[in-house]
Write an enzyme that holds these catalytic residues in place. Structure first.
Site, PDB file in Angstrom:
ATOM      1  N   GLY A  36       4.375 -89.825  17.903  1.00 24.62           N
ATOM      2  CA  GLY A  36       5.423 -89.024  18.529  1.00 24.62           C
ATOM      3  C   GLY A  36       4.930 -87.639  18.908  1.00 24.62           C
ATOM      4  O   GLY A  36       3.872 -87.173  18.455  1.00 24.62           O
ATOM      5  N   SER A 117      10.807-107.010  22.577  1.00 23.60           N
ATOM      6  CA  SER A 117       9.761-107.057  23.599  1.00 23.60           C
ATOM      7  C   SER A 117       9.728-108.412  24.278  1.00 23.60           C
ATOM      8  O   SER A 117       9.981-109.451  23.649  1.00 23.60           O
ATOM      9  CB  SER A 117       8.392-106.787  22.949  1.00 23.60           C
ATOM     10  OG  SER A 117       7.345-107.024  23.860  1.00 23.60           O
ATOM     11  N   TYR A 141       1.718-108.529  17.464  1.00 21.14           N
ATOM     12  CA  TYR A 141       2.799-107.648  17.911  1.00 21.14           C
ATOM     13  C   TYR A 141       4.015-108.461  18.339  1.00 21.14           C
ATOM     14  O   TYR A 141       5.146-108.205  17.898  1.00 21.14           O
ATOM     15  CB  TYR A 141       2.318-106.780  19.074  1.00 21.14           C
ATOM     16  CG  TYR A 141       3.437-106.077  19.795  1.00 21.14           C
ATOM     17  CD1 TYR A 141       4.109-105.019  19.198  1.00 21.14           C
ATOM     18  CD2 TYR A 141       3.835-106.468  21.072  1.00 21.14           C
ATOM     19  CE1 TYR A 141       5.164-104.372  19.855  1.00 21.14           C
ATOM     20  CE2 TYR A 141       4.871-105.833  21.736  1.00 21.14           C
ATOM     21  CZ  TYR A 141       5.525-104.791  21.127  1.00 21.14           C
ATOM     22  OH  TYR A 141       6.555-104.163  21.772  1.00 21.14           O
ATOM     23  N   LYS A 145       7.794-108.632  16.489  1.00 17.40           N
ATOM     24  CA  LYS A 145       9.059-108.315  17.145  1.00 17.40           C
ATOM     25  C   LYS A 145      10.048-109.466  17.018  1.00 17.40           C
ATOM     26  O   LYS A 145      11.254-109.263  16.818  1.00 17.40           O
ATOM     27  CB  LYS A 145       8.808-107.978  18.619  1.00 17.40           C
ATOM     28  CG  LYS A 145       8.242-106.592  18.835  1.00 17.40           C
ATOM     29  CD  LYS A 145       9.232-105.527  18.421  1.00 17.40           C
ATOM     30  CE  LYS A 145       8.789-104.146  18.783  1.00 17.40           C
ATOM     31  NZ  LYS A 145       9.773-103.110  18.397  1.00 17.40           N
ATOM     32  N   ILE A 203      -9.515-102.531  35.410  1.00 20.09           N
ATOM     33  CA  ILE A 203      -8.615-103.672  35.310  1.00 20.09           C
ATOM     34  C   ILE A 203      -9.211-104.623  34.279  1.00 20.09           C
ATOM     35  O   ILE A 203     -10.382-105.001  34.378  1.00 20.09           O
ATOM     36  CB  ILE A 203      -8.463-104.403  36.660  1.00 20.09           C
ATOM     37  CG1 ILE A 203      -7.714-103.532  37.666  1.00 20.09           C
ATOM     38  CG2 ILE A 203      -7.721-105.723  36.467  1.00 20.09           C
ATOM     39  CD1 ILE A 203      -7.573-104.176  39.038  1.00 20.09           C
TER      40      ILE A 203
END
Length: 320
Positions: A36, A117, A141, A145, A203
């Protein structure tokens, strides 16, 4: 009566906090400050540097401010990095959510909006995912979620919690020039950092089964996303029933190469991206249908791709 925002000093959280303030909903902010930015939070708002795994501290804050509901945005949000650090992802996203729910139960807080997500879908077979599409996450991840959603639903059955989970993927842009994406892993900050450092953006993966070989995602503007969180909080506070899950998506994906082209147009800096191998945990395509959220949460894509890039580029200058 106030709403607690976990992760409220973060990129998305700070936009949600400002939207809540504008709606007169008195946000209270909790953030561990692991990623944060303190100056993202207006000085006049109650702010606590605390972790969502700290049950007693969370309950104390909820009691002190007579919290009505929680918008839960705190967590470890990096799909690719979670493959390297799965235990950290589960500690922050699963244990953290379980402890937050315990604190809410202890303080009698009965409303929750959960930041989930589109990573819960993995690589779906369908061209566009709906809320009924099967969930097969391909990274710790995404798994964490999905487990968070399960925890919240189970608590609703056990304790009557009122809730909804909002699924989205790539959040970009800025709703204010002093709020920017500070993540070292997200696409826009990486591209801007490269351009500002006279380096060529990269990329990762050009051999996906997509029209131009690069990943296709829903890129949604952070200000639009914030408004949907506030709409969900308002409805829960008013006692209105919501669906357990909503997709916040455009229904029309954009590839990483298309993003690069838009960045070159907006910034006026011509470049040819360096092509690197794929990153672990990145599915080829995720595009979500947002019709259900449009019906219930006034969800809309209010910004074009160029506007997303331009607002993010302008805000990135405030990092100096």
């Amino acid at each position: 009566m106030s709403w607690l925002v976990t992760g409220g000093a973060g990129y998305i959280g700070s936009h949600v906090v400002r939207s809540l303030s504008e709606a007169g909903m008195d946000p209270v902010i909790v953030d561990s400050m692991s990623s944060g930015v303190r100056r993202f939070v207006p000085e006049e708002l109650p702010f606590y540097s605390a972790s969502v795994v700290d049950i007693d501290k969370l309950a104390e804050i909820m009691d002190r401010h007579e919290i009505t509901g929680v918008i839960h945005l705190a967590g470890y949000k990096y799909a690719g990095e979670s493959v390297k650090n799965p235990l950290l992802a589960f500690e922050q996203n699963v244990t953290g959510t379980a402890h937050l729910l315990q604190a809410m139960e202890q303080s009698g807080v009965q409303n929750m909006v959960f930041s989930s997500s589109a990573a819960v879908y993995g690589t779906p077979a369908a061209a566009i995912v709906t809320e009924d599409t099967g969930t097969f996450p391909e990274s710790p991840y995404g798994q964490s979620k999905l487990i968070g959603e399960w925890l919240i639903r189970d608590q609703a059955v056990a304790r009557g919690l009122k809730h909804t989970s909002l699924r989205y993927f790539n959040v970009v842009g800025s709703g204010s020039e002093d709020l920017y994406d500070s993540s070292p892993h997200n696409l826009f900050p990486l591209v801007f950092a490269a351009l500002n450092g006279s380096r060529t953006p990269k990329i990762f993966g050009t051999d996906y089964d997509t029209p131009d070989g690069t990943c296709v995602r829903d890129y949604v503007h952070v200000a639009d996303l914030a408004l949907a969180h506030v709409a969900a909080a308002r409805k829960l506070e008013a006692g209105q029933e919501l669906e357990p899950v909503y997709n916040l998506g455009s229904g029309d994906g954009v590839s990483v190469r298309q993003i690069m082209d838009a960045v070159a147009r907006v910034t006026g800096i011509p470049f040819t991206p360096i092509e690197e191998p794929r990153r672990a945990g990145d599915p080829a395509r995720i595009v979500a249908d947002g019709k259900l959220a449009a019906r219930d949460l006034d969800w809309a894509m209010r910004h074009s791709l160029e506007q997303m890039v331009a607002s993010a580029w302008k805000a990135s200058g405030s990092r100096a």
